[in-house]
Enzyme design. Sequence first.
Site, PDB file in Angstrom:
ATOM      1  CG  ASP A  17       1.364  20.575 -30.426  1.00  0.00           C
ATOM      2  OD1 ASP A  17       1.063  19.846 -31.681  1.00  0.00           O
ATOM      3  OD2 ASP A  17       2.119  20.221 -29.648  1.00  0.00           O
ATOM      4  CB  SER A  18      -1.487  17.401 -29.027  1.00  0.00           C
ATOM      5  OG  SER A  18      -0.028  17.054 -29.417  1.00  0.00           O
ATOM      6  CB  CYS A  80      -0.940  19.648 -33.745  1.00  0.00           C
ATOM      7  SG  CYS A  80      -1.553  17.876 -33.168  1.00  0.00           S
ATOM      8  CD  GLU A 161       5.101  16.068 -25.140  1.00  0.00           C
ATOM      9  OE1 GLU A 161       5.561  16.854 -23.963  1.00  0.00           O
ATOM     10  OE2 GLU A 161       4.580  16.759 -25.909  1.00  0.00           O
ATOM     11  CB  CYS A 193       5.278  14.848 -35.493  1.00  0.00           C
ATOM     12  SG  CYS A 193       4.885  15.196 -33.620  1.00  0.00           S
ATOM     13  CG  HIS A 195       6.660  16.421 -30.111  1.00  0.00           C
ATOM     14  ND1 HIS A 195       5.170  16.619 -30.562  1.00  0.00           N
ATOM     15  CD2 HIS A 195       6.779  16.386 -28.734  1.00  0.00           C
ATOM     16  CE1 HIS A 195       4.501  16.905 -29.534  1.00  0.00           C
ATOM     17  NE2 HIS A 195       5.480  16.523 -28.345  1.00  0.00           N
TER      18      HIS A 195
END
Length: 276
Positions: A17-18, A80, A161, A193, A195
């Site tokens: 993932d990023s 991702c 984040e 996403c 997240h």
Amino acid sequence: MAPTSSDLATRPIGVFDSGIGGLTVARAVNRVLPHERLIYFGDTAHLPYGDKSQAAIQAYSIKICDLLLRQQCKVILIACNSASAAAYELVREYVGSKARVLNVIDPIVAHIGEVYAGRTVGLIGTKQTVNSNVYKKKIDDLDANVQLQSLATPLLVPMIEEGFFENNISDNIIRTYLANPHLDGIDALVLGCTHYPLIQEEIKAYYQGRVAVLDASDVVAQHVKAYLLDHQLAAPTTANSPEHLFYVSDFTRSFEESTRIFFGYQVRLEHYPLWE
């Protein structure tokens, strides 16, 4: 000599993932496949991917795959949405027969086609994911008469984040996005996403049961399980839990602390710079 399916079955699953958002997918995979060893790579030096060019995302993805192939991963899961949209076909071509490549978009698209045919579905995601139109193209290809209404929500990833969720700041940002007319009249909302599962309770609170909130990580985990079983690649049951490896391209103490939130318990991050 080519490895047998039983040899392949004992190899790990690579997940990338990023950043650390993909740990929500890794956690879901670990929950449904507790005997599988995971090797996770979070490209924290280059996050977020959502505002990067397709060429940049493809370059990062190829470098990450080199590491995961050296670790002899049997499956590489692109955890991702931005990388799945920008780099999946290239990664699959690059990896070839060395490993199977899966993404996080196809399983949720299939789920939408099965459950929401003839209905209106919303999608929130990064600029890269939404502007790529990959969800719309794939859903239209199903010919299931699903109306997709997408909205880019670029503030959500940096907010999460930085640990801003379940508070007044996140609540205001989430409500502002969800009140956008682009999401009017939807029956379900795809969290496009990795997240976003961390804020799904706030999203559900906004809708108060009027809209189904689809956490792609659970759908993806079930897809990975079915794929391994169908291809005789599932790891054998063992008495001991496997030891997972977690890499990041840029190490910070805050990321190590955040992994506990994303994965459910503290993990040890190893620093692995992509270019050195």
